[in-house]
Scaffold this motif. Structure first.
Motif, PDB file in Angstrom:
ATOM      1  N   PRO A 173       0.840  -1.194   0.000  1.00  0.00           N
ATOM      2  CA  PRO A 173       0.000   0.000   0.000  1.00  0.00           C
ATOM      3  C   PRO A 173       0.877   1.248   0.000  1.00  0.00           C
ATOM      4  CG  PRO A 173      -0.881  -1.604   1.525  1.00  0.00           C
ATOM      5  CD  PRO A 173       0.454  -2.141   1.061  1.00  0.00           C
ATOM      6  N   SER A 174       0.528   2.209  -0.811  1.00  0.00           N
ATOM      7  CA  SER A 174       1.347   3.408  -0.997  1.00  0.00           C
ATOM      8  C   SER A 174       0.506   4.449  -1.729  1.00  0.00           C
ATOM      9  CB  SER A 174       2.610   3.062  -1.802  1.00  0.00           C
ATOM     10  OG  SER A 174       2.275   2.311  -2.966  1.00  0.00           O
ATOM     11  N   LEU A 175       1.103   5.591  -1.986  1.00  0.00           N
ATOM     12  CA  LEU A 175       0.378   6.674  -2.648  1.00  0.00           C
ATOM     13  C   LEU A 175      -0.005   6.255  -4.065  1.00  0.00           C
ATOM     14  CD1 LEU A 175      -0.392   9.607  -1.788  1.00  0.00           C
ATOM     15  CD2 LEU A 175       1.573  10.372  -3.118  1.00  0.00           C
ATOM     16  N   THR A 235      -6.441   6.519   5.277  1.00  0.00           N
ATOM     17  CA  THR A 235      -5.700   6.900   6.483  1.00  0.00           C
ATOM     18  C   THR A 235      -6.267   6.258   7.746  1.00  0.00           C
ATOM     19  OG1 THR A 235      -7.037   8.921   6.636  1.00  0.00           O
ATOM     20  CG2 THR A 235      -4.902   9.104   5.549  1.00  0.00           C
ATOM     21  N   ASP A 236      -7.435   5.665   7.654  1.00  0.00           N
ATOM     22  CA  ASP A 236      -7.966   4.926   8.802  1.00  0.00           C
ATOM     23  C   ASP A 236      -7.252   3.584   8.966  1.00  0.00           C
ATOM     24  OD1 ASP A 236      -9.146   4.180   6.329  1.00  0.00           O
ATOM     25  OD2 ASP A 236     -10.784   3.163   7.370  1.00  0.00           O
ATOM     26  N   ILE A 237      -6.570   3.133   7.899  1.00  0.00           N
ATOM     27  CA  ILE A 237      -5.892   1.839   7.935  1.00  0.00           C
ATOM     28  C   ILE A 237      -4.373   2.007   7.947  1.00  0.00           C
ATOM     29  CG2 ILE A 237      -5.638  -0.400   6.781  1.00  0.00           C
ATOM     30  CD1 ILE A 237      -8.322   0.127   5.416  1.00  0.00           C
ATOM     31  N   SER A 240      -0.317   8.094   6.288  1.00  0.00           N
ATOM     32  CA  SER A 240      -0.100   8.799   5.029  1.00  0.00           C
ATOM     33  C   SER A 240       0.432  10.197   5.306  1.00  0.00           C
ATOM     34  CB  SER A 240      -1.404   8.900   4.229  1.00  0.00           C
ATOM     35  OG  SER A 240      -1.255   9.805   3.147  1.00  0.00           O
ATOM     36  N   PHE A 241       1.652  10.468   4.848  1.00  0.00           N
ATOM     37  CA  PHE A 241       2.224  11.798   5.023  1.00  0.00           C
ATOM     38  C   PHE A 241       1.439  12.821   4.210  1.00  0.00           C
ATOM     39  CE2 PHE A 241       5.147  15.223   3.820  1.00  0.00           C
ATOM     40  CZ  PHE A 241       5.556  15.641   5.077  1.00  0.00           C
ATOM     41  N   ARG A 242       1.059  12.455   3.002  1.00  0.00           N
ATOM     42  CA  ARG A 242       0.283  13.372   2.163  1.00  0.00           C
ATOM     43  C   ARG A 242      -1.079  13.675   2.788  1.00  0.00           C
ATOM     44  NH1 ARG A 242       1.294  14.526  -3.473  1.00  0.00           N
ATOM     45  NH2 ARG A 242       3.539  14.265  -3.795  1.00  0.00           N
ATOM     46  N   GLY A 243      -1.647  12.673   3.405  1.00  0.00           N
ATOM     47  CA  GLY A 243      -2.984  12.845   3.958  1.00  0.00           C
ATOM     48  C   GLY A 243      -3.009  13.483   5.323  1.00  0.00           C
ATOM     49  N   GLU A 244      -1.914  13.312   6.099  1.00  0.00           N
ATOM     50  CA  GLU A 244      -1.937  13.749   7.497  1.00  0.00           C
ATOM     51  C   GLU A 244      -0.799  14.682   7.892  1.00  0.00           C
ATOM     52  OE1 GLU A 244      -3.340   9.964   9.906  1.00  0.00           O
ATOM     53  OE2 GLU A 244      -1.912   9.397   8.355  1.00  0.00           O
TER      54      GLU A 244
END
Length: 257
Positions: A173-175, A235-237, A240-244
Motif C-alpha cells: 500500500p502506498s500513494l 488513512t484509517d488503515i 499517510s504523510f500526504r494525507g496527514e
C-alpha cells in the motif's frame, strides 16, 4: 502482550511459498497516541520513543520473536547486502536502532526480518525461491527517480546469482495515482518519466513505474503483485504523510524461514 487489534496484510503471490514469512502491518494495535495512533514504528516521526519501542516489540512478537533489521532510510539508492556467511551481524539485531543507512536491503540469511518503514512510499518486496534470497526496498518518488528497485534487482543478480525470471515481487500500500500530485514535477521528475503522468493532470502513476522498472530488469509481469491500496485514501488503515502531514510509519517485513 500482543494486541488483538494488530492487522497484517499479505501478498497472495507470496503465500504459497513456505520458505518466507512476510507482512504489511496496518496502523492499528499499537501504543502510540494522538496523530500517531497507534502502531507507529518510525523513530524520526516525532512520536515518543518509548511508544515506538513498544510498537516494535509488538511486531517482533507477532512475527515470531525473530530479530528485526531496521534501516536509516534517506530516500536514496543505497542497498545493504547481508550474507549468511558474514562474520558478525549481532550489531544489526538491536530493536529500536537503525544500524545501516540504506533504502534497500538484500539477504540470504534465515530467521531475520527485513523492515521497511513507510507512509505513502512503496515498500517493494522481492523473493527468489530458487536461490532463497529476499529483498525489501523503500521507494518513494525520489527512489523511483533513482530506480532503486532496478538497482536492487542488480544486487540480487551480482551478489547471489539470482535469475530475474525467478523473482517474485510485491508492491505495498502506498500513494496511488489518484493522489500522487506533483505540481513542480518539471523540476522534480526527469522528462524520461513524464510518460507516467496522468493525462491532463499533474499526477503520476508510480505503481506502474515500479512495475515497469521490475519488468525492464527481466522480472515477469505475472510475478508482480501490486496491492493497489492508496495510503492517502485509507488513512484509517495506513499512515499517510500526504494525507496527514504529521503521522507515523507502518511496518513492511519479510523473512526467510
Amino acid at each position: 502482550m500482543e494486541s488483538a487489534d494488530i492487522k497484517v496484510y499479505e501478498f497472495e503471490y507470496f503465500k504459497n511459498h513456505a520458505h518466507i514469512v512476510h507482512g504489511i502491518f496496518t496502523r492499528a494495535g499499537g501504543t502510540s497516541t494522538g496523530t500517531f495512533d497507534s502502531l507507529n514504528i518510525g523513530m524520526n516521526s516525532g512520536d515518543e520513543h518509548p511508544a515506538i519501542a513498544n510498537n516494535r516489540k509488538l511486531i517482533i512478537r507477532k512475527m515470531g520473536m525473530k530479530p528485526l533489521i531496521f534501516l536509516n532510510q534517506m530516500h536514496g539508492d543505497v542497498i545493504k547486502v547481508l550474507k549468511k556467511d558474514d562474520n558478525d551481524l549481532s550489531e544489526s539485531f538491536q530493536p529500536g536502532k537503525e544500524i545501516y543507512t540504506a533504502d534497500g536491503i538484500v539477504t540470504d540469511m534465515k530467521d531475520v526480518f527485513l523492515v521497511i518503514q513507510v507512509a505513502d512510499c512503496q515498500a517493494v518486496m522481492l523473493y527468489d525461491p530458487q536461490k532463497k534470497v529476499i529483498a525489501n526496498i523503500h521507494s518513494g518518488w525520489q527512489g523511483s527517480v533513482k530506480n532503486i528497485i532496478g538497482k536492487c534487482v542488480d544486487k540480487m543478480i551480482l551478489e547471489f546469482g539470482c535469475q530475474t525470471e525467478d523473482i517474485i515481487a510485491g508492491i505495498s500500500p502506498s500513494l496511488g495515482p489518484c493522489c500522487s500530485e506533483f505540481v513542480n514535477y518539471k523540476d522534480e521528475i526527469p522528462q524520461s518519466l513524464w510518460k507516467y503522468k496522468i493525462k491532463d493532470k499533474d499526477y503520476f502513476d508510480f505503481w506502474k513505474m515500479s512495475s515497469d522498472q521490475l519488468i525492464y530488469k527481466g522480472v515477469k509481469k505475472g510475478h508482480i503483485e501490486n496491492m493497489k491500496i492508496c495510503t492517502k485514501c485509507n488513512t484509517d488503515i495506513f499512515y499517510s504523510f500526504r494525507g496527514e502531514k504529521k503521522t507515523g510509519r507502518f511496518a513492511c517485513v519479510i523473512s526467510i524461514v
